[in-house]
Each structure stands twice: as C-alpha cells, then as structure tokens.
Scaffold this motif. Structure first.
Motif, PDB file in Angstrom:
ATOM      1  N   GLY A   1     -13.634   2.692  -1.525  1.00 45.27           N
ATOM      2  CA  GLY A   1     -12.328   3.333  -1.426  1.00 45.27           C
ATOM      3  C   GLY A   1     -11.491   3.054  -2.656  1.00 45.27           C
ATOM      4  O   GLY A   1     -11.974   2.511  -3.653  1.00 45.27           O
ATOM      5  N   SER A   2     -10.236   3.416  -2.556  1.00 48.09           N
ATOM      6  CA  SER A   2      -9.345   3.235  -3.698  1.00 48.09           C
ATOM      7  C   SER A   2      -8.588   1.917  -3.579  1.00 48.09           C
ATOM      8  O   SER A   2      -8.513   1.324  -2.499  1.00 48.09           O
ATOM      9  CB  SER A   2      -8.370   4.415  -3.790  1.00 48.09           C
ATOM     10  OG  SER A   2      -7.674   4.548  -2.571  1.00 48.09           O
ATOM     11  N   ILE A   3      -8.041   1.497  -4.706  1.00 46.62           N
ATOM     12  CA  ILE A   3      -7.184   0.311  -4.722  1.00 46.62           C
ATOM     13  C   ILE A   3      -5.858   0.737  -4.092  1.00 46.62           C
ATOM     14  O   ILE A   3      -5.249   1.712  -4.529  1.00 46.62           O
ATOM     15  CB  ILE A   3      -6.982  -0.190  -6.164  1.00 46.62           C
ATOM     16  CG1 ILE A   3      -8.325  -0.619  -6.761  1.00 46.62           C
ATOM     17  CG2 ILE A   3      -5.980  -1.342  -6.197  1.00 46.62           C
ATOM     18  CD1 ILE A   3      -8.277  -0.922  -8.248  1.00 46.62           C
ATOM     19  N   PRO A   4      -5.408   0.035  -3.036  1.00 52.17           N
ATOM     20  CA  PRO A   4      -4.181   0.491  -2.377  1.00 52.17           C
ATOM     21  C   PRO A   4      -2.975   0.353  -3.311  1.00 52.17           C
ATOM     22  O   PRO A   4      -2.855  -0.633  -4.029  1.00 52.17           O
ATOM     23  CB  PRO A   4      -4.064  -0.436  -1.161  1.00 52.17           C
ATOM     24  CG  PRO A   4      -4.857  -1.645  -1.505  1.00 52.17           C
ATOM     25  CD  PRO A   4      -5.955  -1.177  -2.417  1.00 52.17           C
ATOM     26  N   PRO A   5      -2.086   1.347  -3.309  1.00 52.76           N
ATOM     27  CA  PRO A   5      -0.905   1.263  -4.181  1.00 52.76           C
ATOM     28  C   PRO A   5      -0.043   0.044  -3.884  1.00 52.76           C
ATOM     29  O   PRO A   5       0.658  -0.446  -4.773  1.00 52.76           O
ATOM     30  CB  PRO A   5      -0.152   2.568  -3.898  1.00 52.76           C
ATOM     31  CG  PRO A   5      -0.825   3.232  -2.772  1.00 52.76           C
ATOM     32  CD  PRO A   5      -2.152   2.582  -2.549  1.00 52.76           C
ATOM     33  N   GLU A   6      -0.138  -0.473  -2.649  1.00 57.64           N
ATOM     34  CA  GLU A   6       0.656  -1.645  -2.257  1.00 57.64           C
ATOM     35  C   GLU A   6       0.323  -2.874  -3.091  1.00 57.64           C
ATOM     36  O   GLU A   6       1.072  -3.849  -3.096  1.00 57.64           O
ATOM     37  CB  GLU A   6       0.446  -1.960  -0.763  1.00 57.64           C
ATOM     38  CG  GLU A   6       1.037  -0.918   0.175  1.00 57.64           C
ATOM     39  CD  GLU A   6       0.139   0.286   0.416  1.00 57.64           C
ATOM     40  OE1 GLU A   6       0.527   1.151   1.217  1.00 57.64           O
ATOM     41  OE2 GLU A   6      -0.959   0.386  -0.196  1.00 57.64           O
ATOM     42  N   ILE A   7      -0.815  -2.821  -3.815  1.00 61.80           N
ATOM     43  CA  ILE A   7      -1.158  -3.956  -4.677  1.00 61.80           C
ATOM     44  C   ILE A   7      -0.073  -4.163  -5.735  1.00 61.80           C
ATOM     45  O   ILE A   7       0.107  -5.256  -6.256  1.00 61.80           O
ATOM     46  CB  ILE A   7      -2.573  -3.788  -5.285  1.00 61.80           C
ATOM     47  CG1 ILE A   7      -3.213  -5.147  -5.488  1.00 61.80           C
ATOM     48  CG2 ILE A   7      -2.550  -2.951  -6.551  1.00 61.80           C
ATOM     49  CD1 ILE A   7      -4.714  -5.135  -5.547  1.00 61.80           C
ATOM     50  N   GLY A   8       0.681  -3.112  -5.998  1.00 58.77           N
ATOM     51  CA  GLY A   8       1.785  -3.212  -6.943  1.00 58.77           C
ATOM     52  C   GLY A   8       2.915  -4.113  -6.476  1.00 58.77           C
ATOM     53  O   GLY A   8       3.780  -4.491  -7.277  1.00 58.77           O
ATOM     54  N   ASN A   9       2.924  -4.476  -5.185  1.00 55.09           N
ATOM     55  CA  ASN A   9       3.938  -5.414  -4.673  1.00 55.09           C
ATOM     56  C   ASN A   9       3.666  -6.847  -5.095  1.00 55.09           C
ATOM     57  O   ASN A   9       4.527  -7.702  -4.939  1.00 55.09           O
ATOM     58  CB  ASN A   9       3.976  -5.377  -3.136  1.00 55.09           C
ATOM     59  CG  ASN A   9       4.339  -4.026  -2.576  1.00 55.09           C
ATOM     60  OD1 ASN A   9       4.837  -3.161  -3.292  1.00 55.09           O
ATOM     61  ND2 ASN A   9       4.080  -3.833  -1.289  1.00 55.09           N
ATOM     62  N   LEU A  10       2.460  -7.109  -5.598  1.00 59.52           N
ATOM     63  CA  LEU A  10       2.037  -8.491  -5.883  1.00 59.52           C
ATOM     64  C   LEU A  10       2.469  -8.892  -7.292  1.00 59.52           C
ATOM     65  O   LEU A  10       1.657  -9.232  -8.149  1.00 59.52           O
ATOM     66  CB  LEU A  10       0.516  -8.612  -5.702  1.00 59.52           C
ATOM     67  CG  LEU A  10      -0.028  -8.106  -4.356  1.00 59.52           C
ATOM     68  CD1 LEU A  10      -1.535  -8.317  -4.279  1.00 59.52           C
ATOM     69  CD2 LEU A  10       0.669  -8.769  -3.180  1.00 59.52           C
ATOM     70  N   THR A  11       3.758  -8.906  -7.497  1.00 59.76           N
ATOM     71  CA  THR A  11       4.293  -9.097  -8.845  1.00 59.76           C
ATOM     72  C   THR A  11       4.163 -10.533  -9.351  1.00 59.76           C
ATOM     73  O   THR A  11       4.415 -10.782 -10.527  1.00 59.76           O
ATOM     74  CB  THR A  11       5.766  -8.658  -8.900  1.00 59.76           C
ATOM     75  OG1 THR A  11       6.487  -9.381  -7.891  1.00 59.76           O
ATOM     76  CG2 THR A  11       5.886  -7.162  -8.645  1.00 59.76           C
ATOM     77  N   ASN A  12       3.758 -11.476  -8.500  1.00 59.04           N
ATOM     78  CA  ASN A  12       3.523 -12.858  -8.945  1.00 59.04           C
ATOM     79  C   ASN A  12       2.085 -13.099  -9.385  1.00 59.04           C
ATOM     80  O   ASN A  12       1.753 -14.201  -9.834  1.00 59.04           O
ATOM     81  CB  ASN A  12       3.887 -13.854  -7.833  1.00 59.04           C
ATOM     82  CG  ASN A  12       5.379 -13.958  -7.654  1.00 59.04           C
ATOM     83  OD1 ASN A  12       6.106 -14.210  -8.612  1.00 59.04           O
ATOM     84  ND2 ASN A  12       5.859 -13.744  -6.443  1.00 59.04           N
TER      85      ASN A  12
END
Length: 172
Positions: A151-162
């Motif tokens: 599948g695709s990389i979920p866009p929510e991974i962008g929340n992991l700013t640390n």
C-alpha cells in the motif's frame, strides 16, 4: 542478562508481583512468554530480547499498563502483534524487531502516544501502515524495514515532526 540461561520462563514468575523491572535478555531461553507475566502489573521495564523464545505475544501483555520499555526483539516469535499492545500507553520504547511476526500492524498502535522509538523491522508483517501511526507525534525513531508491507505511505506520517530516523526500505 548476558548469561547462558536455558529452559523456559517459569509460569511462577507471575508470583513476583512487586517486580518493577525484569531483565532476561541475552540468554538462551526457549518456550513462550507465560501468560502469568500479566500479573506483574508494577513492571515498568520488560526486556526479553536476544533469546530463542517462540510462540506469540500473549494478549494478557496488555495488562502491563505501567510498562515504559518493552523489548521482545531478536527472538523467534510468531503470530500477529496483539491489539492489546495498544493498552500500553506509557511505553516509550517498543522493540519487536528480528522475529517472525505476521499479519498487519494493529491500528491500536496509535494509542502509544508516548513512544519515542518503535522497531518492528525484520519480520513478516503484511498489509498497509495504519494511518493511526500519525498519532505517535513523540516518535523520534521509526523502523519498519524488511517486512512485506504494501500500500501507500499514509499521509498522517507527516504528523511525526519529531522523527530523526525513518526506515521503510525492503517492503512490498
């Protein structure tokens, strides 16, 4: 740790209800995790890595809600990651790497909002990365490489700013 202890973890270990830390890593222990380990509700650290343990993670592990460190890495565990792992909301470190876990990453992993490090690499995990991974905003280190994720990389991974380390290589 760093011994050559052999044999199984006895179920009677569940009687040691005052334990706050249990270190059995770097031995030659075999067999499975006894469900009685769930009686050790004062545990903050459970380190069983680098043994020859087999079987699946007992769902009862979800009772260990005071855990800060859980290390099950470098064993021969099979089966899926139980959704009950999402009960361990105090976890800072979770190491499930170098096993033979199958199935998908449970969405309940998103409950572990205190996690700073998540290692689940070198398994046989399938399915997609759950969007709930985006809840883990304290993550600094995320390692899911060498699985069979699709599948695709979920866009929510962008929340992991640390995040300072992200490894998704060698998947599908």
């Amino acid at each position: 740790d760093d011994n050559q202890l052999t044999g199984e973890i006895p179920s009677e270990i569940g009687n040691l209800t005052n334990l706050t830390e249990l270190y059995l890593f770097n031995n030659e222990l075999t067999g499975s995790i006894p469900p009685e380990i769930s009686d050790l509700t004062n545990l903050t650290e459970l380190r069983l890595g680098s043994n020859q343990l087999t079987g699946s993670i007992p769902p009862e592990i979800g009772n260990l809600t005071n855990l800060i460190w859980l290390r099950l890495d470098d064993n021969q565990f099979t089966g899926s990651i139980p959704p009950e792992i999402g009960n361990l909301t105090n976890l800072i470190w979770l190491r499930l790497d170098d096993n033979q876990f199958t199935g998908s990453i449970p969405p309940e992993i998103g409950n572990l909002t205190n996690l700073t490090r998540l290692y689940s690499d070198d398994n046989q995990l399938t399915g997609s990365i759950p969007s709930e991974i985006g809840n883990l905003t304290n993550l600094r280190y995320l390692n899911l490489n060498d699985n069979e994720l699709t599948g695709s990389i979920p866009p929510e991974i962008g929340n992991l700013t640390n995040l300072t380390y992200l490894n998704l290589k060698s998947n599908q």
